[in-house]
Design an enzyme around this catalytic site. Structure first.
Site, mmCIF file in Angstrom:
data_model
loop_
_atom_site.group_PDB
_atom_site.id
_atom_site.type_symbol
_atom_site.label_atom_id
_atom_site.label_comp_id
_atom_site.label_asym_id
_atom_site.label_seq_id
_atom_site.Cartn_x
_atom_site.Cartn_y
_atom_site.Cartn_z
ATOM 1 N N TYR A 131 -22.329 15.147 25.509
ATOM 2 C CA TYR A 131 -23.620 16.102 25.199
ATOM 3 C C TYR A 131 -24.881 15.767 26.142
ATOM 4 C CZ TYR A 131 -27.560 17.777 22.504
ATOM 5 O OH TYR A 131 -28.921 18.396 22.266
ATOM 6 N N SER A 176 -32.932 19.347 26.162
ATOM 7 C CA SER A 176 -32.894 18.498 25.034
ATOM 8 C C SER A 176 -33.554 17.247 25.681
ATOM 9 C CB SER A 176 -31.647 18.116 24.567
ATOM 10 O OG SER A 176 -31.590 16.850 23.772
#
Ligand SMILES: [Zn+2]
Length: 702
Positions: free
Chosen positions: A591, A578
Site C-alpha cells: 500500500y 496518503s
C-alpha cells in the site's frame, strides 16, 4: 428516437386538453384559483415552454390603509416560471393606479419610463417586481387574462401565412396585431384594438404569442387550452404525413453520442472569454429532424422569433459541417467567424446609450446527423437554451407548413437583447460562485473523501461527475446531490479505475454531459495490510493496479480534455495521496509504496502538464476513518492489529492521540484542501503536497 430510425414524417404538434379538476378548484380562493390556473398552464409543456407567458386576475381586496374594498391586479411578476410559481410569484398592484399611469404616457418613446412607474402602484407592500408585460393585463378590461407562447401559436405568429390562418381557424374571433416589442405601447395598441374589434376573444401578437381572456378562471384556462389545441390541429393537418423542412438530407448518425463527447471539449476550448462554458448535448427528435433536413442551413441562418426564444439562443446558431469535425483549424475558424459576425451585428444595431457588447460566442451549435449542443455559463442555462431552440424548431416547422417562417427583425432583436432595463437587471445579479463554469470528475466519488470533495466543489458552483465502481452507491450519492444542488449539475459514472475502457467512458461522460474537464480528483483507493512475507503477488498487484496504475489511467484519459483549457486559466489534477506515501508504514509495504509511486507520478505530471496549463498537486490525508469504505472492513482490523489495540473506538482515539494536534481528520477536511487545489486560489501552485493529517512529523515534506 432509435439510433438508426430515418425521419419519414414531420413531428406533430402536441394537442393539449383541459386538466381542470373541479374537486381541487372548488376549494380555492380567487387568488389561489389564479395560481391553480397558472400552474396548470405552465406545468403542461404542450401548452407553453419553460417560464413562458403570464397570467392575471383582477380581484377585490381590502385596502390595508383605508379598510375599503379596492380592485387589485394579480399578475405574474418578473422572473420565475408559471408552471412552478407560488402565490408569492404574483405582483399585486392597485388597478386604479395602473389605469391612471396613462397620464404619464405620450408615445412609444416612453416605454422605459413607464416601467419605472409600476412599483408606485404596488398593493400591500408586495415585494415581487411587476413584469414588463403588466400593461398588457392592466389595460384590458377583462377579469382574467392569459398570455402564453406555445409552439403551435408562435408558429402561426411567425409565419407569412399566419394572419390568414388565424382568420381561417377562428373566423374573426381571434384578432391579429403586427409585431411590437413588449411594453406599455403594446398594451395601448392591444387595448385600442380590442375596443375597435369588440367581437374578438383573443389576439395573436405577431412574432410573439397570444393573449386571451374570460370572465372566470376556469373559462379563461379552458379558452387558452382550446386555442392552442385549435392551432395544433390546424398545423398537424397542414403538415400531413410528409417529412418537414423539405425532407431528410442527413440521417441520424448512430455514433452521435461519441461524436458529441469528442467535439464538445474542443469547441469549449475555442470559446475563450471571461468564464468557461458549460455544454449541453441533445439528440432529441426535433434536433435530428431539423439539422438533418434539406432546409436546415436556410432556416438556421434566420435565427429565432419569439423574444423568449431569442433571448436564450442569441441572434443565430452556429452550424457545423459533420464531415469536418476532426479538423481543429476548421472549428476554431467557425467560432472566430461567429464572434466576428456577432460583433458586426452589435456594431450595426447599437444605439448611443447601448450597454457594452456581451459575450460573442455562439450559444447554439447545430451539427447535421448529430444534434444540438448549447453552451452557457452554467449548466441549467445551457440546457434551457437547448430546449428553447427545440421550441424554435417546432415554430419553424409549423410556420413553414403554412407559409414562410419569419424571424425577429435584427434591430428589434438587438433592442430586446441590449434593452437598458435588462442590462440593469444583469448588473444587479450577484457575482457567480468561484467554480461556476468548471467541470470536475471525482473517482471513488461514492466514498467518504470522494463524496465530501464532490460536495465541496458542487457547493462552489462546479458541475461534477462522480465515478465509482459501486453502481448502487454512486447512484445514491448522485441522487442526494441532485436534491441538494439541482439535477443539472451532477452525473454518475460506473468506473473501475483499473479498467482502461471504463476510465475512458467516465471521462466521456464529463465531455458529453458538461462539455469537458477542468478538475480531476483522483481519489479511488484501497488499502491492505500485511507483513512482507505474507504479501502475495496478488495483493501487491492489487495495490499497484488501483493506487498507481489507476491514477495513471485517469490522469492520462483526462489529459487531452484538460489541455484544451490552457487559454482559459488552465486545469487542475488533485491526487489523494496518503501520509504513508511519505512516511514508512509497518506491515503495509504494498500500500505505502504504491501511494509513494502515485505521489511521484503527480510530480512528474506537474512537470509535464505545466506547458499545457495543467497543475498537478497531492493531498496527503491520514487516518480519515469517518465515512470511509477503506476503513469499513479488514483494514481497520489489520491496522488495529498492527498497533496492538482494539479495532472499535480505541482505534479512532489512537489516531487522534497520535496526531500532533490531537484532532480527528474528517473527509470534509480533505475536501477543503481539494477545493483549494482545484480552484484558482492555488493557480500558481503545482507539484505540491498538502498534508491534512492533524500533524505528523514523519510526513513533513523536505
Ligand atoms: Zn410574451
Amino acid at each position: 428516437m432509435n439510433a438508426h430510425t430515418p425521419i419519414t414524417a414531420a413531428l406533430p404538434f402536441a394537442v393539449p386538453s383541459s386538466r381542470w379538476d373541479e374537486s381541487v378548484a372548488g376549494k380555492l380562493s380567487p387568488a389561489e384559483l389564479l395560481l391553480y390556473r397558472s400552474n396548470l398552464l405552465g406545468g403542461d409543456l404542450t401548452v407553453t415552454n419553460f417560464g413562458g407567458g403570464n397570467t392575471s386576475a383582477k380581484l377585490e381586496e381590502v385596502d390595508p390603509l383605508t379598510g375599503e374594498k379596492v380592485e387589485v391586479l394579480w399578475v405574474k411578476g418578473s422572473g420565475g416560471d408559471i408552471g412552478s410559481m407560488k402565490l408569492d410569484g404574483f405582483a399585486t398592484l392597485y388597478q386604479a393606479k395602473l389605469l391612471g399611469l396613462e397620464a404619464h404616457y405620450a408615445g412609444p418613446d416612453d416605454d422605459d419610463k413607464m416601467v419605472g412607474f409600476l412599483p408606485h402602484c404596488t398593493f400591500n407592500l408586495n415585494g415581487r417586481a411587476a413584469s414588463i408585460d403588466t400593461p398588457l393585463h392592466s389595460l384590458l378590461p377583462f377579469a382574467h387574462v392569459d398570455h402564453v407562447h406555445p409552439d403551435a401559436i408562435i408558429a402561426l405568429a411567425a409565419s407569412s401565412g399566419g394572419e390568414a390562418a388565424t382568420q381561417e381557424i377562428w373566423g374573426g374571433k381571434i384578432g391579429w396585431l403586427p409585431w411590437k416589442r413588449p411594453g406599455y405601447t403594446l398594451g395601448v395598441m392591444l387595448r385600442d384594438y380590442v375596443k375597435a374589434n369588440p367581437q374578438v376573444e383573443g389576439v395573436m401578437l405577431a412574432g410573439h404569442g397570444i393573449i386571451c381572456w374570460a370572465d372566470s378562471a376556469k373559462a379563461c384556462y379552458e379558452h387558452t387550452v382550446q386555442l392552442i389545441a385549435d392551432a395544433a390541429n390546424y398545423l398537424n393537418a397542414k403538415l400531413g404525413s410528409a417529412p418537414a423542412f423539405g425532407g431528410q438530407k442527413v440521417a441520424p448518425n448512430p455514433d452521435r453520442a461519441a461524436i458529441a463527447a469528442d467535439l464538445m471539449p474542443r469547441l469549449r476550448g475555442f470559446m475563450t472569454g471571461a468564464r468557461q462554458k458549460l455544454g449541453h448535448f441533445s439528440d432529441d427528435a426535433e434536433a435530428l429532424e431539423f439539422t438533418g433536413s434539406v432546409d436546415f442551413e436556410r432556416l438556421a441562418a434566420l435565427g429565432t422569433s419569439c423574444p423568449d426564444h431569442f433571448l436564450r439562443t442569441k441572434i443565430a446558431p452556429l452550424t457545423l459541417d459533420p464531415a469536418r469535425l476532426q479538423d481543429d483549424a476548421y472549428l476554431a475558424q467557425k467560432i472566430a467567424d461567429y464572434r466576428e459576425m456577432y460583433a458586426a451585428y452589435y456594431e450595426r444595431c447599437k444605439r448611443p446609450n447601448s450597454p457594452a457588447m456581451r459575450d460573442s460566442n455562439p450559444v447554439v451549435v447545430l451539427v447535421p446527423g448529430v444534434g444540438r449542443i448549447t453552451f452557457a455559463t452554467d449548466k441549467t442555462t445551457a440546457r434551457l437554451a437547448g430546449e428553447f431552440y427545440g421550441n424554435a424548431i417546432n415554430v419553424m416547422r409549423g410556420a413553414e407548413a403554412i407559409g414562410d417562417y419569419i424571424a425577429l427583425d435584427e434591430q428589434e432583436a438587438f433592442d430586446i437583447e441590449y434593452w437598458l432595463l435588462e442590462e440593469a437587471k444583469l448588473q444587479r445579479m450577484p457575482a457567480p460562485k468561484p467554480l461556476v463554469g468548471k467541470i470536475a470528475l471525482v473517482t471513488g466519488g461514492a466514498g467518504g473523501i470522494g463524496a465530501a470533495s464532490a460536495a465541496r466543489l458542487l457547493r462552489e458552483g462546479a458541475c461534477v461527475v462522480l465515478a465509482d465502481r459501486a453502481a448502487d452507491a454512486v447512484e445514491e450519492v448522485r441522487a442526494g446531490f441532485a436534491k441538494q444542488f439541482g439535477k443539472d449539475v451532477v452525473r454518475a459514472a460506473v468506473c473501475d479505475v483499473t479498467d482502461e475502457a471504463q476510465v475512458q467512458a467516465a471521462i466521456d461522460v464529463a465531455a458529453r454531459e458538461f462539455g469537458g474537464l477542468d478538475i480531476l480528483v483522483a481519489n479511488a483507493g484501497i488499502a491492505s495490510s500485511a507483513p512482507i512475507e505474507e504479501t502475495t503477488i496478488e495483493l501487491w498487484n492489487r495495490n499497484y493496479d488501483v493506487l498507481a496504475q489507476g491514477y495513471f489511467l485517469t490522469a492520462r484519459a483526462a489529459w487531452p480534455l484538460m489541455k484544451r483549457m490552457k487559454e482559459q486559466g488552465g486545469s487542475s489534477v488533485v491526487f489523494i495521496g496518503s501520509k504513508n506515501g511519505v512516511a514508512a508504514a509497518t506491515n503495509a509495504s504494498a500500500y505505502a509504496s504504491a501511494k509513494a509511486a502515485a505521489n511521484h507520478l503527480a510530480r512528474c505530471l506537474a512537470l509535464e502538464g505545466a506547458p499545457h496549463g495543467i497543475r498537478v498537486n497531492t493531498v496527503n490525508p491520514d487516518a480519515v476513518i469517518k465515512g470511509s469504505k477503506i476503513w469499513d472492513g479488514d483494514w481497520r482490523k489489520e491496522r488495529a492489529g498492527a498497533h496492538g489495540i482494539d479495532s472499535g473506538k480505541e482505534l479512532e482515539e489512537h489516531y487522534r492521540q497520535r496526531s500532533m494536534l490531537k484532532r480527528d481528520v474528517l473527509p470534509e477536511d480533505i475536501a477543503e484542501a481539494v477545493y483549494f487545489l482545484g480552484s484558482d486560489m492555488s493557480a500558481k501552485s503545482t507539484g505540491n503536497m498538502i498534508n491534512v493529517d492533524a500533524g505528523n512529523a514523519q510526513a513533513f515534506t523536505r
